[in-house]
Design a protein around this motif. Structure first.
Motif, PDB file in Angstrom:
ATOM      1  N   PRO A   1       0.702  -1.308   0.082  1.00 40.05           N
ATOM      2  CA  PRO A   1      -0.056   0.090  -0.024  1.00 40.05           C
ATOM      3  C   PRO A   1       0.915   1.188  -0.013  1.00 40.05           C
ATOM      4  O   PRO A   1       0.583   2.108  -0.811  1.00 40.05           O
ATOM      5  CB  PRO A   1      -0.762  -0.246   1.115  1.00 40.05           C
ATOM      6  CG  PRO A   1      -0.806  -1.546   1.576  1.00 40.05           C
ATOM      7  CD  PRO A   1       0.312  -2.103   1.084  1.00 40.05           C
ATOM      8  N   SER A   2       1.736   1.315   0.895  1.00 40.00           N
ATOM      9  CA  SER A   2       2.621   2.670   1.042  1.00 40.00           C
ATOM     10  C   SER A   2       3.096   3.105  -0.458  1.00 40.00           C
ATOM     11  O   SER A   2       3.352   3.956  -0.742  1.00 40.00           O
ATOM     12  CB  SER A   2       3.419   2.495   2.107  1.00 40.00           C
ATOM     13  OG  SER A   2       4.471   1.620   2.296  1.00 40.00           O
ATOM     14  N   VAL A   3       4.180   2.024  -0.961  1.00 42.02           N
ATOM     15  CA  VAL A   3       4.978   2.199  -2.197  1.00 42.02           C
ATOM     16  C   VAL A   3       3.839   2.395  -3.423  1.00 42.02           C
ATOM     17  O   VAL A   3       4.324   3.195  -3.872  1.00 42.02           O
ATOM     18  CB  VAL A   3       5.621   0.847  -2.318  1.00 42.02           C
ATOM     19  CG1 VAL A   3       6.596   0.957  -3.618  1.00 42.02           C
ATOM     20  CG2 VAL A   3       6.688   0.553  -1.218  1.00 42.02           C
ATOM     21  N   LEU A   4       2.856   1.866  -3.480  1.00 41.76           N
ATOM     22  CA  LEU A   4       1.785   1.945  -4.313  1.00 41.76           C
ATOM     23  C   LEU A   4       1.164   3.328  -4.440  1.00 41.76           C
ATOM     24  O   LEU A   4       1.390   4.080  -5.283  1.00 41.76           O
ATOM     25  CB  LEU A   4       0.730   0.969  -4.416  1.00 41.76           C
ATOM     26  CG  LEU A   4      -0.308   1.173  -5.528  1.00 41.76           C
ATOM     27  CD1 LEU A   4       0.233   0.761  -6.663  1.00 41.76           C
ATOM     28  CD2 LEU A   4      -1.619   0.156  -5.021  1.00 41.76           C
ATOM     29  N   HIS A   5       1.132   3.928  -3.332  1.00 41.39           N
ATOM     30  CA  HIS A   5       0.611   5.415  -3.053  1.00 41.39           C
ATOM     31  C   HIS A   5       1.459   6.280  -3.412  1.00 41.39           C
ATOM     32  O   HIS A   5       1.386   7.407  -4.051  1.00 41.39           O
ATOM     33  CB  HIS A   5      -0.094   5.598  -1.551  1.00 41.39           C
ATOM     34  CG  HIS A   5      -1.396   4.874  -1.486  1.00 41.39           C
ATOM     35  ND1 HIS A   5      -2.035   5.101  -0.133  1.00 41.39           N
ATOM     36  CD2 HIS A   5      -1.849   3.995  -2.014  1.00 41.39           C
ATOM     37  CE1 HIS A   5      -2.904   4.486  -0.173  1.00 41.39           C
ATOM     38  NE2 HIS A   5      -2.878   3.579  -1.210  1.00 41.39           N
ATOM     39  N   SER A   6       2.760   5.878  -3.053  1.00 38.99           N
ATOM     40  CA  SER A   6       3.949   7.080  -3.621  1.00 38.99           C
ATOM     41  C   SER A   6       4.116   6.774  -4.822  1.00 38.99           C
ATOM     42  O   SER A   6       4.533   7.919  -5.487  1.00 38.99           O
ATOM     43  CB  SER A   6       5.141   6.426  -2.721  1.00 38.99           C
ATOM     44  OG  SER A   6       5.196   6.577  -1.374  1.00 38.99           O
TER      45      SER A   6
END
Length: 569
Positions: free
Chosen positions: A89-94
């Protein structure tokens, strides 16, 4: 060779190698900077080898974005989609926050795999709050492509992307419907700029009718002013005391008679039926102004969506009709909305589930795929009634000629769905007989070989339901309705009605060519309401069970009601 000379030679070769490497490094830095990726920190990062499990790059948004851009430049979108499918999730949002979406949109439909993977991954993770993804921009880019399709296989490449978009952002459907409706209304509004009728019923242009009507008003008002001037000695400079209640009660018969003559003369001048035409003409003029405003607004929206549309050189109606068709194609490819299944289908599913996996007499099987297919067919039929019929009815309501023909509009739409099923059934049987005729089989033969041939033809029609040409049936349905209602030529220039006919025919063909075909209940007798096959319209009289009209036919399969008829009581 002396050591000093050898040292100078090695130093010179080293400087030459550095000078050749610098342009390449500067070009790479410029490329990364253009897509908002910072250059590598040092040479150690550049020569660091991949990890043994191949997943180390997934931990850094910068490295992921660099990897995606390199794959996209080589048009390796499937490999890029695989990278996105493993992001957290965090990498995808970035990555999404820094993703140059405009570059991917320029390469549609080739980049559809990568975009689809982003939306599918976002839907799977279901993180809150949702990241700010310009989904509407992607949808309108797809509408632009389908408005002027030039590439083969466009539907196959973009179908999964559109389904993923609809699942991630359900509100896009309503935005597409509203935009398509505005385009259709704008095109329909062009029809009001034709000839109008004057006071004698003759067809003339609106400007000529206005000029004639205004001249008539001017002449009438001049005559009335002259008459008022003749009466001014009596009415204008009158003493207020003469109009008191006591004085009015004291006037005699002759005064009343003269007052009646004067007022009747003025009324005859001003209250002419011909003078009432001006208000109608002004309303017509106002309608034309508003329609042209809507048309220019819609063309402006198209210009913002497609800067290369060349709106100055193309007919406005054709431009909007193309984009309306693009909206319709995109809505269709998004698939049916997730609606609750019909009670009839639910009861059948429960009945087959309790049968322990054996086949039931009504043709339904207990496997999940059969139940899902039945539920999908009924949902499509329900959508046709709830959405397509509502859009077409709204378009008919806007036609001035049908403004007060409330029952006629419902009958038009009802006739079109019934005709669609009837003509599609006839087309299927004709195709079966044509194959028999080509292969010299007796048309009335019932031998096993001929019956097996019929089953093969029907199986082929079932497999090709999405690509089978249905233009002939669509024209036939439309022409039959128009020939019956020839006094309403406005129906020919109603795009939403054309879309409705197309949707009816396409769905009817799909339902008729199922392994267990669907068909309509043709019992349209206005008897009493039967709860097992009739559903009362919400605005009907609930105190009465006597059917006044059929609004939507019942859908049947193997003598079972899959969707109840909607009736007015």
């Amino acid at each position: 060779m002396e050591p000093k000379l050898l040292k100078q030679l090695l130093l010179k070769n080293h400087q030459d190698a550095i000078s050749q490497l610098q342009p390449a490094q500067s070009s790479a830095a410029a490329l990364y900077q253009s897509i908002h990726i910072p250059p590598m920190a040092d040479s150690r990062e550049r020569i660091r080898g991949p990890s043994r499990d191949g997943r180390e790059f997934l931990t850094s948004p910068r490295q992921v974005l660099r990897r995606l851009m390199l794959l996209s430049e080589g048009r390796q979108y499937r490999e890029a989609a695989g990278v996105v499918g493993r992001l957290g999730p965090s990498v995808l949002h970035s990555v999404i926050a820094e993703l140059p979406l405009d570059l991917l949109l320029e390469h549609l439909p080739h980049s559809s795999y990568l975009l689809e993977s982003f939306y599918t991954r976002l839907t799977t993770l279901n993180s809150t709050p949702k990241p700010d993804v310009p989904s509407e921009t992607v949808v309108w880019q797809l509408v632009r492509l389908f408005a002027n399709p030039h590439e083969s296989g466009l539907r196959q490449r973009c179908s999964k992307l559109l389904q993923a978009l609809a699942q991630y952002e359900p509100s896009l459907r309503q935005a597409l419907r509203e935009r398509r409706r505005s385009f259709d209304n704008a095109v329909q509004g062009l029809g009001v700029h034709g000839l109008t009728t004057d006071a004698t019923g003759q067809l003339i242009s609106l400007h000529v009718a206005l000029k004639t009507e205004l001249q008539r008003h001017v002449d009438t008002y001049k005559t009335a002013i002259h008459k008022l001037e003749e009466l001014s000695m009596v009415t204008v400079n009158q003493d207020p005391a003469h109009s008191s209640h006591q004085r009015l009660l004291a006037i005699n018969y002759g005064d009343i008679q003269q007052r009646l003559i004067d007022n009747k003369t003025l009324l005859t001048m001003l209250d002419k039926p011909a003078l009432k035409q001006l208000q109608t003409l002004v309303e017509n003029l106002s309608s034309r102004v508003e329609n042209d405003k809507d048309m220019l607004s819609c063309v402006g929206q198209v210009k913002r969506l497609d800067a290369q549309a060349h709106i100055e050189k193309r007919p406005a109606a054709g431009l909007l009709m193309n984009f309306s068709r693009g909206c319709e194609v995109v809505l269709h490819m998004m698939g049916p909305e997730s609606l609750p299944p019909s009670p009839a289908v639910t009861n059948k599913a429960n009945a087959t589930g309790s049968a322990g996996g054996s086949s039931c007499s009504d043709g339904y099987h207990s496997d999940d795929s059969a139940n899902e297919e039945a539920s999908e067919m009924v949902s499509l039929y329900r959508n046709l009634y709830i959405e397509n019929r509502a859009d077409a009815l709204e378009a008919l309501d806007s036609l001035p000629q049908l403004k007060h023909a409330h029952s006629l509009k419902g009958k038009i739409l009802f006739s079109m769905i019934v005709l669609s099923f009837r003509l599609c059934h006839g087309m299927r049987e004709r195709k079966v007989l044509e194959v028999r005729r080509v292969l010299n089989c007796a048309l009335d033969s019932s031998c096993e070989t001929t019956l097996a041939l019929d089953r093969s033809v029907r199986h082929h029609l079932h497999e090709t339901i999405e690509s089978f040409p249905l233009g002939e049936i669509e024209r036939s349905v439309f022409n039959q309705v128009l020939s019956t209602l020839h006094e309403y030529p406005c129906l020919e220039t109603c795009p939403p009605l054309t879309h409705y006919v197309s949707a009816c025919v396409r769905l009817a063909w799909r339902m008729i060519n199922q392994k267990a075909p669907y068909y309509l209940d043709t019992d349209f007798n206005l008897g009493f309401l039967r709860p097992e096959k009739h559903e009362r319209h919400p605005q009907s009289d609930r105190r009465s069970d006597l059917i006044k009209a059929f609004l939507w036919p019942a859908l049947m399969q193997n003598n079972q009601c899959a969707f109840k008829a909607v009736v007015a009581t």
